[in-house]
Design a protein around this motif. Structure first.
Motif, PDB file in Angstrom:
ATOM      1  N   GLY A  41       0.729  -1.112  -0.002  1.00  0.00           N
ATOM      2  CA  GLY A  41      -0.044  -0.018  -0.031  1.00  0.00           C
ATOM      3  C   GLY A  41       0.958   1.339  -0.041  1.00  0.00           C
ATOM      4  N   ASN A  42       1.774   1.182   1.037  1.00  0.00           N
ATOM      5  CA  ASN A  42       2.594   2.703   0.911  1.00  0.00           C
ATOM      6  C   ASN A  42       3.632   2.505  -0.260  1.00  0.00           C
ATOM      7  OD1 ASN A  42       2.286   3.974   3.408  1.00  0.00           O
ATOM      8  ND2 ASN A  42       2.693   2.003   4.158  1.00  0.00           N
ATOM      9  N   PHE A  43       3.986   1.235  -0.771  1.00  0.00           N
ATOM     10  CA  PHE A  43       4.949   1.563  -2.226  1.00  0.00           C
ATOM     11  C   PHE A  43       4.049   2.015  -3.296  1.00  0.00           C
ATOM     12  CE2 PHE A  43       8.704  -1.136  -0.909  1.00  0.00           C
ATOM     13  CZ  PHE A  43       9.435  -0.149  -1.413  1.00  0.00           C
ATOM     14  N   MET A  44       2.627   1.782  -3.357  1.00  0.00           N
ATOM     15  CA  MET A  44       1.731   2.260  -4.321  1.00  0.00           C
ATOM     16  C   MET A  44       1.641   3.833  -4.355  1.00  0.00           C
ATOM     17  SD  MET A  44       0.811  -0.122  -6.331  1.00  0.00           S
ATOM     18  CE  MET A  44      -0.633   0.664  -7.180  1.00  0.00           C
ATOM     19  N   ILE A  45       1.470   4.272  -3.036  1.00  0.00           N
ATOM     20  CA  ILE A  45       1.239   5.747  -2.712  1.00  0.00           C
ATOM     21  C   ILE A  45       2.479   6.402  -3.249  1.00  0.00           C
ATOM     22  CG2 ILE A  45       1.215   7.734  -1.014  1.00  0.00           C
ATOM     23  CD1 ILE A  45      -0.733   5.543   0.482  1.00  0.00           C
ATOM     24  N   PHE A  46       3.610   5.644  -2.727  1.00  0.00           N
ATOM     25  CA  PHE A  46       4.968   6.555  -3.248  1.00  0.00           C
ATOM     26  C   PHE A  46       5.474   6.487  -4.775  1.00  0.00           C
ATOM     27  CE2 PHE A  46       9.392   5.940  -4.037  1.00  0.00           C
ATOM     28  CZ  PHE A  46      10.054   6.995  -3.364  1.00  0.00           C
ATOM     29  N   PHE A  47       4.852   5.385  -5.374  1.00  0.00           N
ATOM     30  CA  PHE A  47       4.988   5.677  -6.758  1.00  0.00           C
ATOM     31  C   PHE A  47       4.161   6.435  -7.531  1.00  0.00           C
ATOM     32  CE2 PHE A  47       7.583   1.541  -5.870  1.00  0.00           C
ATOM     33  CZ  PHE A  47       9.034   2.043  -6.612  1.00  0.00           C
ATOM     34  N   ALA A  48       2.648   6.292  -6.952  1.00  0.00           N
ATOM     35  CA  ALA A  48       1.619   7.199  -7.516  1.00  0.00           C
ATOM     36  C   ALA A  48       2.233   8.546  -7.628  1.00  0.00           C
ATOM     37  CB  ALA A  48       0.515   6.807  -6.877  1.00  0.00           C
ATOM     38  N   PHE A  62       4.892  15.343   0.420  1.00  0.00           N
ATOM     39  CA  PHE A  62       5.087  15.172   1.781  1.00  0.00           C
ATOM     40  C   PHE A  62       4.485  13.688   2.231  1.00  0.00           C
ATOM     41  CE2 PHE A  62       5.518  19.805   2.739  1.00  0.00           C
ATOM     42  CZ  PHE A  62       6.986  19.731   2.623  1.00  0.00           C
ATOM     43  N   ILE A  63       3.188  13.383   1.655  1.00  0.00           N
ATOM     44  CA  ILE A  63       2.554  12.101   1.744  1.00  0.00           C
ATOM     45  C   ILE A  63       3.447  10.946   1.303  1.00  0.00           C
ATOM     46  CG2 ILE A  63       0.514  10.680   1.005  1.00  0.00           C
ATOM     47  CD1 ILE A  63      -1.095  13.300   1.133  1.00  0.00           C
ATOM     48  N   SER A  64       4.195  11.222   0.193  1.00  0.00           N
ATOM     49  CA  SER A  64       4.944  10.021  -0.452  1.00  0.00           C
ATOM     50  C   SER A  64       6.019   9.841   0.438  1.00  0.00           C
ATOM     51  CB  SER A  64       5.489  10.554  -1.821  1.00  0.00           C
ATOM     52  OG  SER A  64       6.184  11.321  -1.894  1.00  0.00           O
ATOM     53  N   ILE A  65       6.613  10.954   1.017  1.00  0.00           N
ATOM     54  CA  ILE A  65       8.068  10.623   2.104  1.00  0.00           C
ATOM     55  C   ILE A  65       7.381   9.963   3.236  1.00  0.00           C
ATOM     56  CG2 ILE A  65       9.381  12.008   3.585  1.00  0.00           C
ATOM     57  CD1 ILE A  65       9.617  14.190   1.196  1.00  0.00           C
ATOM     58  N   PHE A  66       6.333  10.444   3.654  1.00  0.00           N
ATOM     59  CA  PHE A  66       5.618   9.863   5.000  1.00  0.00           C
ATOM     60  C   PHE A  66       5.302   8.152   4.732  1.00  0.00           C
ATOM     61  CE2 PHE A  66       2.206   8.533   7.795  1.00  0.00           C
ATOM     62  CZ  PHE A  66       2.891   8.904   9.085  1.00  0.00           C
ATOM     63  N   SER A  67       4.828   7.940   3.492  1.00  0.00           N
ATOM     64  CA  SER A  67       4.417   6.496   3.227  1.00  0.00           C
ATOM     65  C   SER A  67       5.954   5.651   2.881  1.00  0.00           C
ATOM     66  CB  SER A  67       3.845   6.459   1.905  1.00  0.00           C
ATOM     67  OG  SER A  67       2.679   6.929   2.047  1.00  0.00           O
ATOM     68  N   PHE A  68       6.940   6.596   2.327  1.00  0.00           N
ATOM     69  CA  PHE A  68       8.238   5.815   2.301  1.00  0.00           C
ATOM     70  C   PHE A  68       8.754   5.564   3.439  1.00  0.00           C
ATOM     71  CE2 PHE A  68      13.107   5.847   1.391  1.00  0.00           C
ATOM     72  CZ  PHE A  68      12.989   4.894   0.669  1.00  0.00           C
ATOM     73  N   ILE A 303      -1.473   3.462 -12.540  1.00  0.00           N
ATOM     74  CA  ILE A 303      -0.468   2.529 -12.467  1.00  0.00           C
ATOM     75  C   ILE A 303      -0.902   1.209 -12.779  1.00  0.00           C
ATOM     76  CG2 ILE A 303       1.139   1.693 -10.816  1.00  0.00           C
ATOM     77  CD1 ILE A 303       1.410   4.454  -9.656  1.00  0.00           C
ATOM     78  N   LEU A 304      -1.861   0.798 -12.025  1.00  0.00           N
ATOM     79  CA  LEU A 304      -2.436  -0.434 -12.251  1.00  0.00           C
ATOM     80  C   LEU A 304      -2.819  -1.014 -13.529  1.00  0.00           C
ATOM     81  CD1 LEU A 304      -4.420  -0.950  -8.719  1.00  0.00           C
ATOM     82  CD2 LEU A 304      -2.106  -1.779  -9.339  1.00  0.00           C
ATOM     83  N   CYS A 305      -3.538  -0.065 -13.983  1.00  0.00           N
ATOM     84  CA  CYS A 305      -3.952  -0.403 -15.621  1.00  0.00           C
ATOM     85  C   CYS A 305      -2.663  -0.421 -16.470  1.00  0.00           C
ATOM     86  CB  CYS A 305      -4.832   0.881 -15.937  1.00  0.00           C
ATOM     87  SG  CYS A 305      -6.367   0.733 -14.968  1.00  0.00           S
ATOM     88  N   SER A 306      -1.730   0.557 -16.394  1.00  0.00           N
ATOM     89  CA  SER A 306      -0.553   0.748 -17.077  1.00  0.00           C
ATOM     90  C   SER A 306       0.208  -0.786 -16.875  1.00  0.00           C
ATOM     91  CB  SER A 306       0.209   1.673 -16.915  1.00  0.00           C
ATOM     92  OG  SER A 306       0.796   1.819 -15.537  1.00  0.00           O
ATOM     93  N   GLN A 307       0.258  -1.317 -15.620  1.00  0.00           N
ATOM     94  CA  GLN A 307       0.830  -2.635 -15.312  1.00  0.00           C
ATOM     95  C   GLN A 307       0.215  -3.775 -16.089  1.00  0.00           C
ATOM     96  OE1 GLN A 307       3.906  -3.090 -13.918  1.00  0.00           O
ATOM     97  NE2 GLN A 307       4.300  -1.260 -13.872  1.00  0.00           N
ATOM     98  N   LYS A 308      -1.043  -3.625 -16.195  1.00  0.00           N
ATOM     99  CA  LYS A 308      -1.876  -5.025 -16.638  1.00  0.00           C
ATOM    100  C   LYS A 308      -1.890  -4.924 -18.101  1.00  0.00           C
ATOM    101  CE  LYS A 308      -6.770  -6.694 -16.541  1.00  0.00           C
ATOM    102  NZ  LYS A 308      -8.044  -6.162 -15.965  1.00  0.00           N
TER     103      LYS A 308
END
Length: 315
Positions: A41-48, A62-68, A303-308
């Protein structure tokens, strides 16, 4: 007992974990599921945030840093908990225990500082919107994030160095889910009254962050209530709700864990607070920031759609 006759401790034993055949598996499976969910979940937020240009602003950075930080914060303790649930050797070396304490608390302090910076960011965005882009520049965001990390990792260093010089002998059983200051210091064969000074420093740092965040949101709420448009007011509130929820979860458990000084809790309650602090609070971070935020949900879906599509094209 003379110091020469005391056996020095080289490892600690976590005595409160059940044996694998006596219920360890019952706790292992849900804890493993929670840990995987936190990491993914946190990796998804970070990469998003990294990949979607629409999220390239200070709030989402800041949200992505917190998730990381949450990824590493949980990795410091949960894998060892999982190991203790299925292993007969529920031990950790003295150096390993020191490193676990250092990284767990350093990452925790850094997260607290990032939450404080996020509150200031929301304060500027809502209370001074015309100057927001001028004040919260990308350069300032990098400086605040870097400064939070440096301060977080330097603040705990003197305490860890001091603990590393203490003699440990006799009992080596840690009555907690992970290595923490109080249960480890109880095993030291020396005067640990110096920890009171450290407790005061911790209390001041926690209360300072809490005060800044609460004052920021008090001012934000006053400004929002003066907005004449109901739709604009709702939008302003929605941008702050996720952060306030994370703030309450994080600092609520921190307060119960580390602002009690000589007050003792029953063992079960003590471990429940530790579980909330180390496991449950990080669990809700990806849920709150992905499910309550439309832009974040759209970025994750993208991201999920592009991976699919990538997988389909390769097949």
């Amino acid at each position: 007992m003379d110091q020469e006759n005391q056996t020095m401790i080289t490892e600690f034993y976590f005595s409160d974990f059940p044996q694998f055949e006596n219920g360890g598996l019952l706790f292992f499976i849900p804890l493993l599921f929670i840990y995987v969910f936190i990491i993914v979940g946190n990796f998804m937020i970070f990469f998003a945030v990294c990949l979607d240009t629409r999220l390239h602003n200070s709030m989402y950075n800041f949200i992505s840093i917190f998730s990381f930080l949450e990824i590493w914060y949980t990795t410091v303790t949960i894998p060892k908990m999982l190991s203790n649930l299925v292993s007969e050797q529920k031990t950790i070396s003295f150096i390993g225990c020191l490193l676990q304490m250092y990284f767990f608390h350093s990452l925790g302090v850094t997260e607290a500082l990032i939450l404080t910076v996020m509150a200031i960011d929301r304060y500027v965005a809502i209370c001074n919107p015309l100057r927001y882009a001028v004040i919260m520049t990308p350069r300032l965001c990098i400086q605040l994030s870097t400064g939070s990390s440096i301060f977080g990792f330097l603040m705990l260093l003197p305490e860890i160095v001091w603990i590393s010089t203490l003699p440990f002998c006799g009992h080596n059983q840690i009555h907690q889910l992970f290595c923490d200051f109080e249960p480890v210091l109880h095993l030291a064969c020396a005067d640990t009254s110096m920890i009171l000074v450290e407790d005061v420093i911790h209390a001041i740092s926690i209360l300072t962050s809490v005060s800044i965040i609460m004052l920021s949101y008090l001012r934000i709420i006053i400004v929002i209530l003066k907005i004449p448009s109901g739709e604009s007011r709702q939008k302003a509130f929605s941008t702050c709700t996720a952060h306030i929820t994370i703030f309450l979860l994080f600092f609520g458990s921190v307060t119960l864990m580390y602002l009690r000084f000589s007050v003792t809790f029953p063992p079960l309650l003590d471990k429940s607070i530790a579980l909330m602090f180390a496991v449950l609070a990080p669990l809700f971070n990806p849920i709150i920031y992905s499910l309550r935020n439309k832009d974040m949900k759209d970025a994750i879906k993208k991201i999920l759609c592009s991976q699919k599509m990538f997988s389909v094209s390769r097949s």
